[in-house]
Design a protein around this motif. Structure first.
Motif, PDB file in Angstrom:
ATOM      1  N   PHE A 241       0.879  -0.978  -0.029  1.00 23.43           N
ATOM      2  CA  PHE A 241      -0.016   0.109   0.010  1.00 23.43           C
ATOM      3  C   PHE A 241       0.867   1.257   0.153  1.00 23.43           C
ATOM      4  O   PHE A 241       0.469   2.149  -0.647  1.00 23.43           O
ATOM      5  CB  PHE A 241      -0.959   0.119   1.241  1.00 23.43           C
ATOM      6  N   GLY A 242       1.984   1.131   0.888  1.00 20.10           N
ATOM      7  CA  GLY A 242       2.881   2.203   0.779  1.00 20.10           C
ATOM      8  C   GLY A 242       3.519   2.587  -0.565  1.00 20.10           C
ATOM      9  O   GLY A 242       3.691   3.668  -0.970  1.00 20.10           O
ATOM     10  N   TRP A 243       3.859   1.481  -0.914  1.00 22.77           N
ATOM     11  CA  TRP A 243       4.546   1.527  -2.263  1.00 22.77           C
ATOM     12  C   TRP A 243       3.641   2.002  -3.324  1.00 22.77           C
ATOM     13  O   TRP A 243       4.036   2.811  -4.313  1.00 22.77           O
ATOM     14  CB  TRP A 243       4.851  -0.094  -2.909  1.00 22.77           C
ATOM     15  N   GLY A 244       2.356   1.611  -3.446  1.00 23.99           N
ATOM     16  CA  GLY A 244       1.354   2.242  -4.338  1.00 23.99           C
ATOM     17  C   GLY A 244       1.227   3.563  -4.126  1.00 23.99           C
ATOM     18  O   GLY A 244       0.937   4.131  -5.288  1.00 23.99           O
ATOM     19  N   LEU A 245       1.257   4.060  -2.951  1.00 22.53           N
ATOM     20  CA  LEU A 245       0.993   5.632  -2.846  1.00 22.53           C
ATOM     21  C   LEU A 245       2.148   6.455  -3.269  1.00 22.53           C
ATOM     22  O   LEU A 245       1.920   7.330  -4.271  1.00 22.53           O
ATOM     23  CB  LEU A 245       1.039   5.854  -1.143  1.00 22.53           C
ATOM     24  N   LEU A 246       3.331   5.829  -3.265  1.00 19.82           N
ATOM     25  CA  LEU A 246       4.210   6.544  -3.824  1.00 19.82           C
ATOM     26  C   LEU A 246       4.250   6.384  -5.387  1.00 19.82           C
ATOM     27  O   LEU A 246       4.774   7.460  -6.007  1.00 19.82           O
ATOM     28  CB  LEU A 246       5.775   5.976  -3.315  1.00 19.82           C
ATOM     29  N   VAL A 247       3.906   5.237  -5.960  1.00 20.66           N
ATOM     30  CA  VAL A 247       3.799   5.126  -7.477  1.00 20.66           C
ATOM     31  C   VAL A 247       2.711   6.326  -7.878  1.00 20.66           C
ATOM     32  O   VAL A 247       3.012   6.923  -9.004  1.00 20.66           O
ATOM     33  CB  VAL A 247       3.166   3.888  -7.755  1.00 20.66           C
ATOM     34  N   ALA A 248       1.717   6.376  -7.204  1.00 18.06           N
ATOM     35  CA  ALA A 248       0.716   7.420  -7.767  1.00 18.06           C
ATOM     36  C   ALA A 248       1.165   8.653  -7.566  1.00 18.06           C
ATOM     37  O   ALA A 248       1.115   9.395  -8.424  1.00 18.06           O
ATOM     38  CB  ALA A 248      -0.452   7.020  -6.748  1.00 18.06           C
ATOM     39  N   PHE A 249       1.788   9.043  -6.240  1.00 19.72           N
ATOM     40  CA  PHE A 249       2.064  10.414  -6.050  1.00 19.72           C
ATOM     41  C   PHE A 249       3.220  11.206  -7.108  1.00 19.72           C
ATOM     42  O   PHE A 249       3.086  12.201  -7.440  1.00 19.72           O
ATOM     43  CB  PHE A 249       2.389  10.548  -4.681  1.00 19.72           C
ATOM     44  N   VAL A 250       4.166  10.131  -7.131  1.00 17.80           N
ATOM     45  CA  VAL A 250       5.308  10.610  -8.044  1.00 17.80           C
ATOM     46  C   VAL A 250       4.817  10.929  -9.406  1.00 17.80           C
ATOM     47  O   VAL A 250       5.435  11.473  -9.924  1.00 17.80           O
ATOM     48  CB  VAL A 250       6.429   9.670  -7.694  1.00 17.80           C
ATOM     49  N   SER A 251       4.159   9.633  -9.724  1.00 17.64           N
ATOM     50  CA  SER A 251       3.863   9.681 -11.316  1.00 17.64           C
ATOM     51  C   SER A 251       2.889  11.057 -11.499  1.00 17.64           C
ATOM     52  O   SER A 251       3.148  11.406 -12.972  1.00 17.64           O
ATOM     53  CB  SER A 251       3.105   8.403 -11.654  1.00 17.64           C
ATOM     54  N   VAL A 252       2.051  11.363 -10.854  1.00 19.14           N
ATOM     55  CA  VAL A 252       1.134  12.774 -11.046  1.00 19.14           C
ATOM     56  C   VAL A 252       1.807  13.951 -10.655  1.00 19.14           C
ATOM     57  O   VAL A 252       1.564  14.690 -11.307  1.00 19.14           O
ATOM     58  CB  VAL A 252      -0.022  12.293 -10.138  1.00 19.14           C
ATOM     59  N   VAL A 253       2.426  13.990  -9.714  1.00 26.26           N
ATOM     60  CA  VAL A 253       3.002  15.228  -9.185  1.00 26.26           C
ATOM     61  C   VAL A 253       4.421  15.523  -9.433  1.00 26.26           C
ATOM     62  O   VAL A 253       4.985  16.616  -9.740  1.00 26.26           O
ATOM     63  CB  VAL A 253       2.736  15.147  -7.666  1.00 26.26           C
ATOM     64  N   VAL A 254       5.415  14.647  -9.051  1.00 23.46           N
ATOM     65  CA  VAL A 254       6.901  14.973  -9.056  1.00 23.46           C
ATOM     66  C   VAL A 254       7.418  14.690 -10.550  1.00 23.46           C
ATOM     67  O   VAL A 254       8.128  15.268 -10.839  1.00 23.46           O
ATOM     68  CB  VAL A 254       7.446  13.701  -8.182  1.00 23.46           C
ATOM     69  N   ALA A 255       7.034  13.734 -11.233  1.00 23.89           N
ATOM     70  CA  ALA A 255       7.593  13.200 -12.467  1.00 23.89           C
ATOM     71  C   ALA A 255       7.505  14.547 -13.474  1.00 23.89           C
ATOM     72  O   ALA A 255       8.386  14.748 -14.050  1.00 23.89           O
ATOM     73  CB  ALA A 255       7.119  11.999 -13.041  1.00 23.89           C
ATOM     74  N   PRO A 256       6.395  15.113 -13.829  1.00 23.84           N
ATOM     75  CA  PRO A 256       6.200  16.224 -14.588  1.00 23.84           C
ATOM     76  C   PRO A 256       7.092  17.178 -14.294  1.00 23.84           C
ATOM     77  O   PRO A 256       7.719  17.936 -15.095  1.00 23.84           O
ATOM     78  CB  PRO A 256       4.797  16.588 -14.466  1.00 23.84           C
ATOM     79  N   ILE A 257       7.524  17.512 -12.832  1.00 26.68           N
ATOM     80  CA  ILE A 257       8.427  18.668 -12.340  1.00 26.68           C
ATOM     81  C   ILE A 257       9.597  18.345 -13.011  1.00 26.68           C
ATOM     82  O   ILE A 257      10.566  19.100 -13.242  1.00 26.68           O
ATOM     83  CB  ILE A 257       8.154  19.012 -11.000  1.00 26.68           C
ATOM     84  N   VAL A 258      10.117  16.970 -12.724  1.00 22.26           N
ATOM     85  CA  VAL A 258      11.516  16.355 -13.036  1.00 22.26           C
ATOM     86  C   VAL A 258      11.772  16.648 -14.402  1.00 22.26           C
ATOM     87  O   VAL A 258      12.779  17.003 -14.947  1.00 22.26           O
ATOM     88  CB  VAL A 258      11.671  15.050 -12.364  1.00 22.26           C
ATOM     89  N   GLN A 259      10.501  16.329 -15.300  1.00 22.22           N
ATOM     90  CA  GLN A 259      10.845  16.195 -16.903  1.00 22.22           C
ATOM     91  C   GLN A 259      10.887  17.812 -17.195  1.00 22.22           C
ATOM     92  O   GLN A 259      11.837  17.845 -18.180  1.00 22.22           O
ATOM     93  CB  GLN A 259       9.456  15.773 -17.107  1.00 22.22           C
ATOM     94  N   ARG A 260      10.248  18.699 -16.513  1.00 18.46           N
ATOM     95  CA  ARG A 260      10.488  20.043 -16.957  1.00 18.46           C
ATOM     96  C   ARG A 260      11.867  20.530 -16.668  1.00 18.46           C
ATOM     97  O   ARG A 260      12.665  21.254 -17.341  1.00 18.46           O
ATOM     98  CB  ARG A 260       9.409  21.135 -16.503  1.00 18.46           C
ATOM     99  N   LEU A 261      12.349  20.160 -15.585  1.00 16.96           N
ATOM    100  CA  LEU A 261      13.647  20.623 -15.146  1.00 16.96           C
ATOM    101  C   LEU A 261      15.044  20.174 -15.972  1.00 16.96           C
ATOM    102  O   LEU A 261      15.634  20.770 -16.035  1.00 16.96           O
ATOM    103  CB  LEU A 261      13.953  20.334 -13.587  1.00 16.96           C
ATOM    104  N   VAL A 262      14.943  18.848 -16.236  1.00 14.34           N
ATOM    105  CA  VAL A 262      16.214  18.083 -16.823  1.00 14.34           C
ATOM    106  C   VAL A 262      15.719  17.673 -18.095  1.00 14.34           C
ATOM    107  O   VAL A 262      16.888  17.267 -18.860  1.00 14.34           O
ATOM    108  CB  VAL A 262      16.392  17.036 -15.884  1.00 14.34           C
ATOM    109  N   GLY A 263      14.576  17.355 -18.602  1.00 13.62           N
ATOM    110  CA  GLY A 263      14.455  16.849 -20.057  1.00 13.62           C
ATOM    111  C   GLY A 263      13.778  15.225 -19.637  1.00 13.62           C
ATOM    112  O   GLY A 263      14.323  14.815 -18.974  1.00 13.62           O
ATOM    113  N   THR A 264      13.058  14.714 -20.611  1.00 12.74           N
ATOM    114  CA  THR A 264      12.626  13.314 -20.629  1.00 12.74           C
ATOM    115  C   THR A 264      13.624  12.447 -20.353  1.00 12.74           C
ATOM    116  O   THR A 264      13.683  11.657 -19.653  1.00 12.74           O
ATOM    117  CB  THR A 264      11.761  13.203 -21.824  1.00 12.74           C
ATOM    118  N   VAL A 265      14.570  12.385 -21.369  1.00 14.20           N
ATOM    119  CA  VAL A 265      15.561  11.191 -21.427  1.00 14.20           C
ATOM    120  C   VAL A 265      16.560  11.272 -20.374  1.00 14.20           C
ATOM    121  O   VAL A 265      16.764  10.092 -19.647  1.00 14.20           O
ATOM    122  CB  VAL A 265      16.391  11.250 -22.806  1.00 14.20           C
ATOM    123  N   PRO A 266      17.202  12.536 -20.026  1.00 15.28           N
ATOM    124  CA  PRO A 266      17.853  12.409 -18.739  1.00 15.28           C
ATOM    125  C   PRO A 266      17.258  12.035 -17.614  1.00 15.28           C
ATOM    126  O   PRO A 266      17.813  11.236 -16.343  1.00 15.28           O
ATOM    127  CB  PRO A 266      18.416  14.058 -18.805  1.00 15.28           C
TER     128      PRO A 266
END
Length: 405
Positions: A241-266
């Motif tokens: 359940f804890g694993w799934g919460l992180l999957v959901a939160f990072v995929s929706v909130v964190v990943a788009p921010i990281v992508q904008r900062l460094v680019g998709t491939v990096p």
């Protein structure tokens, strides 16, 4: 965004239940093995059959939907899930469960590959808002699946299967009544289209990377419970359940921010390096349940990030329609989901002895190969991901559903 037609909520509810199936069986793997006199690698085939059929079925979902319409495709997928989940719960052998999980995978492929397009088509507001609703349903399903499996599994390993079947009946009725008829639209795709798409080098490189990444992903799902020998069903449910919460939160909130900062491939390369390191730490300290537990939960962040980032990369990797790119990518990458669990747990039980370190070394090595593949083709992939595929529309991004499944 929350003022949506009932049809949208009906499909979103069905999405939650469909995505529960990812982690639902994790808490009951050891119980099934013990009660049905099976080995860890035997029960791992529940993942293998599910993912293998999902991959093959992804080749035909576009063909089916473009001919009979999204609503009929959704309902057909829901019916298959209801039937095969109930049959799995009624089984008296691991072999039967493995076979019925394959049918479940077919139903899930038909459903999830069509659900996002249906939500976007039926929703009020912008496409971006509709996708957020879909991703929220995805996250709730991924996070709650292991917990539901743990709670119901405390009573019987059969209960989670019957629970999914009953909830899907509710989803089927709601979808049938609230979703308007959706006739076929757009170009009718063919079975050859996904294979033609793989001729584009960038898409092929991403798909090959995803094979190795998915081996690591499903090593976490399959081998994790067996590396926690003293944990009961509900304890494993809480861990995932804890694993799934992180999957959901990072995929929706964190990943788009990281992508904008460094680019998709990096960002993908960095995420894979961290995931590989996490698996390596789990391998070294596999005899320490606390380290394994933390490693499982933390891996959710890397898996959630990678799912979103690779989705973005796939969308622009080839000049073809997005459903075709999705089908091609999903077909290739699900090979990793099919192979990984079985090989990992075969290594775990090799020679009749328990080798608790081996599955995690296997997962780390596989993710390492994925890093090498993507690094070698980074320039090619980066050159394509800056462009949008010709002739595609945002509402057809069914690859998001494929990543979740």
């Amino acid at each position: 965004m929350l003022r949506q037609p009932r049809a949208v909520w009906a499909v979103a509810f069905a999405c939650v239940i469909a995505f529960m199936g990812i982690g639902l069986v994790d808490p009951i793997l050891k119980s099934i093995a013990a009660q049905l006199d099976a080995t860890p690698s035997d029960v791992s085939l529940m993942f293998t059959s599910y993912m293998a059929i999902m991959g093959i079925a992804m080749l035909v979902t576009g063909v089916v939907s473009s001919r009979i319409g999204p609503k009929r495709t959704l309902i057909g997928g829901l019916v298959l899930i209801i039937v095969f989940a109930a049959l799995a719960g009624s089984s008296n052998s691991v072999g039967a469960i493995v076979g019925f999980r394959a049918g479940w995978g077919l139903g899930n492929a038909l459903f999830v590959a069509t659900a996002l397009a249906t939500i976007v088509m039926s929703a009020s507001g912008s496409t971006a808002q509709a996708i957020i609703l879909f991703e929220a349903a995805l996250g709730i399903g991924i996070a709650s699946g292991p917990l539901v499996g743990g709670v119901l599994g405390e009573h019987s390993w059969r209960a989670p299967f019957f629970g999914v079947s009953c909830l899907m009946i509710i989803a089927l009725v709601a979808t049938a009544f609230f979703l308007p008829t959706t006739p076929p639209s757009g170009r009718k795709t063919s079975l050859a289209d996904p294979f033609r798409a793989l001729k584009h080098k960038a898409l092929l490189l991403i798909a090959l990377t995803a094979i190795f990444y998915n081996i690591g992903f499903f090593t976490i799902l399959a081998a994790g419970p067996f590396a926690l020998p003293d944990a009961g069903i509900i304890q494993i449910g809480w861990v995932y359940f804890g694993w799934g919460l992180l999957v959901a939160f990072v995929s929706v909130v964190v990943a788009p921010i990281v992508q904008r900062l460094v680019g998709t491939v990096p960002a993908i390369l960095g995420t894979l390096v961290l995931f590989c390191a996490d698996l390596a730490v789990m391998a070294v300290f596999a005899d320490h349940p606390t380290v394994v537990t933390i490693g499982i939960v933390v891996s959710g962040a890397f898996i959630g990030s990678n799912n979103t980032l690779i989705t973005e990369a796939v969308m622009g990797a080839a000049p073809v329609e997005r459903p075709v790119a999705s089908a091609a990518y999903s077909f290739v990458r699900f090979c990793g989901g099919a192979i990984g669990p079985y090989v990992a747990l075969k290594l775990f039980e090799h020679g009749g002895q328990v080798h608790v370190h081996a599955p995690f070394w296997f997962g780390a090595a596989a993710v390492g190969l994925g890093i090498l593949v993507l690094a070698a083709g980074a320039r090619t992939v980066a050159g394509r991901t800056a462009h949008d595929p010709a002739g595609s529309e945002p509402e057809t991004e069914a690859v998001l559903a494929g990543d979740a499944a």
